[in-house]
Design a protein around this motif. Sequence first.
Motif, PDB file in Angstrom:
ATOM      1  N   ILE A 155       0.862  -1.180   0.000  1.00 25.83           N
ATOM      2  CA  ILE A 155       0.000   0.000   0.000  1.00 25.83           C
ATOM      3  C   ILE A 155       0.897   1.226   0.000  1.00 25.83           C
ATOM      4  N   CYS A 156       0.838   1.986  -1.060  1.00 27.81           N
ATOM      5  CA  CYS A 156       1.639   3.211  -1.185  1.00 27.81           C
ATOM      6  C   CYS A 156       0.727   4.395  -0.908  1.00 27.81           C
ATOM      7  N   ASP A 157       0.890   5.017   0.259  1.00 27.05           N
ATOM      8  CA  ASP A 157      -0.051   6.050   0.695  1.00 27.05           C
ATOM      9  C   ASP A 157       0.702   7.133   1.455  1.00 27.05           C
ATOM     10  N   PRO A 158       0.809   8.339   0.874  1.00 27.23           N
ATOM     11  CA  PRO A 158       0.324   8.811  -0.414  1.00 27.23           C
ATOM     12  C   PRO A 158       0.918   8.026  -1.581  1.00 27.23           C
ATOM     13  N   ASN A 159       0.090   7.865  -2.608  1.00 28.09           N
ATOM     14  CA  ASN A 159       0.485   7.028  -3.732  1.00 28.09           C
ATOM     15  C   ASN A 159       1.381   7.796  -4.701  1.00 28.09           C
ATOM     16  N   ASN A 160       2.390   7.097  -5.184  1.00 24.60           N
ATOM     17  CA  ASN A 160       3.292   7.625  -6.210  1.00 24.60           C
ATOM     18  C   ASN A 160       2.957   6.901  -7.514  1.00 24.60           C
ATOM     19  N   PRO A 161       2.535   7.603  -8.587  1.00 26.85           N
ATOM     20  CA  PRO A 161       2.752   9.026  -8.883  1.00 26.85           C
ATOM     21  C   PRO A 161       1.531   9.928  -8.742  1.00 26.85           C
ATOM     22  N   THR A 162       0.399   9.433  -8.206  1.00 32.51           N
ATOM     23  CA  THR A 162      -0.805  10.259  -8.211  1.00 32.51           C
ATOM     24  C   THR A 162      -0.894  11.205  -7.022  1.00 32.51           C
ATOM     25  N   GLY A 163      -0.165  10.923  -5.932  1.00 34.01           N
ATOM     26  CA  GLY A 163      -0.196  11.781  -4.750  1.00 34.01           C
ATOM     27  C   GLY A 163      -1.414  11.597  -3.881  1.00 34.01           C
ATOM     28  N   THR A 164      -2.299  10.693  -4.247  1.00 34.12           N
ATOM     29  CA  THR A 164      -3.562  10.523  -3.543  1.00 34.12           C
ATOM     30  C   THR A 164      -3.388   9.669  -2.290  1.00 34.12           C
ATOM     31  N   THR A 165      -4.325   9.851  -1.357  1.00 32.07           N
ATOM     32  CA  THR A 165      -4.339   9.065  -0.128  1.00 32.07           C
ATOM     33  C   THR A 165      -5.721   8.456   0.078  1.00 32.07           C
ATOM     34  N   LEU A 166      -5.749   7.391   0.832  1.00 29.82           N
ATOM     35  CA  LEU A 166      -7.019   6.877   1.331  1.00 29.82           C
ATOM     36  C   LEU A 166      -7.388   7.645   2.593  1.00 29.82           C
ATOM     37  N   PRO A 167      -8.651   8.015   2.776  1.00 35.83           N
ATOM     38  CA  PRO A 167      -9.045   8.593   4.057  1.00 35.83           C
ATOM     39  C   PRO A 167      -8.627   7.650   5.194  1.00 35.83           C
ATOM     40  N   PRO A 168      -8.243   8.191   6.339  1.00 35.53           N
ATOM     41  CA  PRO A 168      -7.733   7.340   7.422  1.00 35.53           C
ATOM     42  C   PRO A 168      -8.631   6.164   7.766  1.00 35.53           C
ATOM     43  N   PHE A 193       4.106  15.259   4.112  1.00 39.00           N
ATOM     44  CA  PHE A 193       3.360  16.185   3.269  1.00 39.00           C
ATOM     45  C   PHE A 193       1.858  15.937   3.343  1.00 39.00           C
ATOM     46  N   ASP A 194       1.449  14.957   4.135  1.00 39.07           N
ATOM     47  CA  ASP A 194       0.045  14.595   4.292  1.00 39.07           C
ATOM     48  C   ASP A 194      -0.431  15.085   5.651  1.00 39.07           C
ATOM     49  N   GLN A 195      -1.504  15.863   5.659  1.00 42.65           N
ATOM     50  CA  GLN A 195      -1.983  16.446   6.917  1.00 42.65           C
ATOM     51  C   GLN A 195      -2.521  15.386   7.864  1.00 42.65           C
ATOM     52  N   ALA A 196      -3.058  14.285   7.336  1.00 37.55           N
ATOM     53  CA  ALA A 196      -3.631  13.229   8.174  1.00 37.55           C
ATOM     54  C   ALA A 196      -2.594  12.133   8.373  1.00 37.55           C
ATOM     55  N   GLU A 197      -1.736  12.291   9.363  1.00 37.86           N
ATOM     56  CA  GLU A 197      -0.694  11.302   9.620  1.00 37.86           C
ATOM     57  C   GLU A 197      -1.226  10.231  10.558  1.00 37.86           C
ATOM     58  N   GLY A 289      -7.976  24.877 -16.771  1.00 36.39           N
ATOM     59  CA  GLY A 289      -8.927  23.836 -17.114  1.00 36.39           C
ATOM     60  C   GLY A 289      -8.389  22.432 -17.001  1.00 36.39           C
ATOM     61  N   LEU A 290      -7.277  22.258 -16.293  1.00 41.20           N
ATOM     62  CA  LEU A 290      -6.649  20.940 -16.182  1.00 41.20           C
ATOM     63  C   LEU A 290      -6.891  20.380 -14.785  1.00 41.20           C
ATOM     64  N   PHE A 291      -7.588  19.247 -14.711  1.00 39.27           N
ATOM     65  CA  PHE A 291      -7.856  18.588 -13.442  1.00 39.27           C
ATOM     66  C   PHE A 291      -6.598  17.903 -12.918  1.00 39.27           C
ATOM     67  N   THR A 292      -6.369  18.009 -11.601  1.00 38.44           N
ATOM     68  CA  THR A 292      -5.311  17.238 -10.942  1.00 38.44           C
ATOM     69  C   THR A 292      -5.884  16.634  -9.661  1.00 38.44           C
ATOM     70  N   PRO A 293      -5.554  15.382  -9.356  1.00 42.98           N
ATOM     71  CA  PRO A 293      -6.011  14.792  -8.094  1.00 42.98           C
ATOM     72  C   PRO A 293      -5.418  15.548  -6.904  1.00 42.98           C
ATOM     73  N   ASP A 294      -6.105  15.463  -5.774  1.00 41.22           N
ATOM     74  CA  ASP A 294      -5.641  16.113  -4.547  1.00 41.22           C
ATOM     75  C   ASP A 294      -4.373  15.418  -4.062  1.00 41.22           C
ATOM     76  N   SER A 295      -3.233  16.069  -4.224  1.00 39.35           N
ATOM     77  CA  SER A 295      -1.954  15.460  -3.865  1.00 39.35           C
ATOM     78  C   SER A 295      -1.607  15.747  -2.419  1.00 39.35           C
ATOM     79  N   ARG A 296      -1.105  14.711  -1.735  1.00 38.29           N
ATOM     80  CA  ARG A 296      -0.585  14.846  -0.373  1.00 38.29           C
ATOM     81  C   ARG A 296       0.889  14.473  -0.338  1.00 38.29           C
TER      82      ARG A 296
END
Length: 354
Positions: A155-168, A193-197, A289-296
């Motif tokens: 489990i890569c969280d935050p995920n590389n390369p998308t920067g996304t996390t699973l909610p705790p 870099f993720d506020q929810a440690e 106009g370019l969407f990016t996922p919420d990166s942590r």
Amino acid sequence: MPTARPTPRPRIAALPVYSRAAGSASVRWRASSNESTVAPSPAIREAVARAAAHANLYPSLAGDELIAAISERMGVHEDQVVVGGGSLALLQLALTAFTGPGTEVIHAWRSYEAYPILIGIADAQSVPVALDHEYRHDSEAMLAALTPQTSAILICDPNNPTGTTLPPERLRALIDAVPGHVLILLDRAYQEFDQAEPDLAALVCEHPNVIVLRTFSKAYGLAGLRAGYAIGSPEVMQVVRATAPPFGLSAVAEAAALAAWGDREHTRHIVNTVTECREKFRRALGDRGLFTPDSRANFVWLPVGDRAEALQTACVRHGVSVRAFAGEGVRVTVGCPDAEAAVLAAVDEICRPR
């Protein structure tokens, strides 16, 4: 001359190759490798110089001083900590110890591109599971992929390369649902870099099958020295430690990691630099106009699909390297406003809304 030559194991010969960023040797800025844009602090540089003066001597057998410092702050016993030459080296030890021929390792995809390589070196079978529509780990699909052959789940969280996390709560539910005989490898390389440690010490105490992997390359700014650590149950870490070569962490890397571990103000400076640049960069991309996922993490994922390679080429023309994944997207390390401005100029060329 004889023409015969040694032949590698078939699994090794078939391994994927870790990609290189185009133009990284010729550009002005590197936004392709998730390195810190902030140089080491004076305290870290002084520690490196002191250790280098004794480079004729072996380091400690197992990184003993660093283990003591980590265990004290994390609130775990020293026998729950293993240190080594980066979290990747520790991941390889864990895969070597607990997987192998006839076993499967589940991981999200796309995720860190080194995972299939390391799994293949361990002679296990990689089982990639597609990310969900939010570019996050698909917990239900990963659990559905479990078989009697599953030996580990990554489990890569935050995920590389998308920067996304699973909610705790979803991350905890995923870990709770994995059978106890399956090793859970939780890669938290970008945790700062993720506020929810998550409470990592509590996690490994409650789940003896969890190993948490951490690195000094990102928020501590030591990518060039290769230092990392792993924490888990004493029984599991004893097995990991048994697979480790002696003197696996250089004296210079240990000295730098100890200094960085103690220099909390410098770590905060790195994290603040990244988070400020990350949010400004994402807003600028959104304005275009370019969407990016919420990166942590310390990078931003641009899901530009079949324009990925063209955008990478345009970035190099503007003096900055990025990491393209053909047909999927581009990952941009953040922390340098000039580099981000160069990427935005390339985006204006290649990724205008259709």
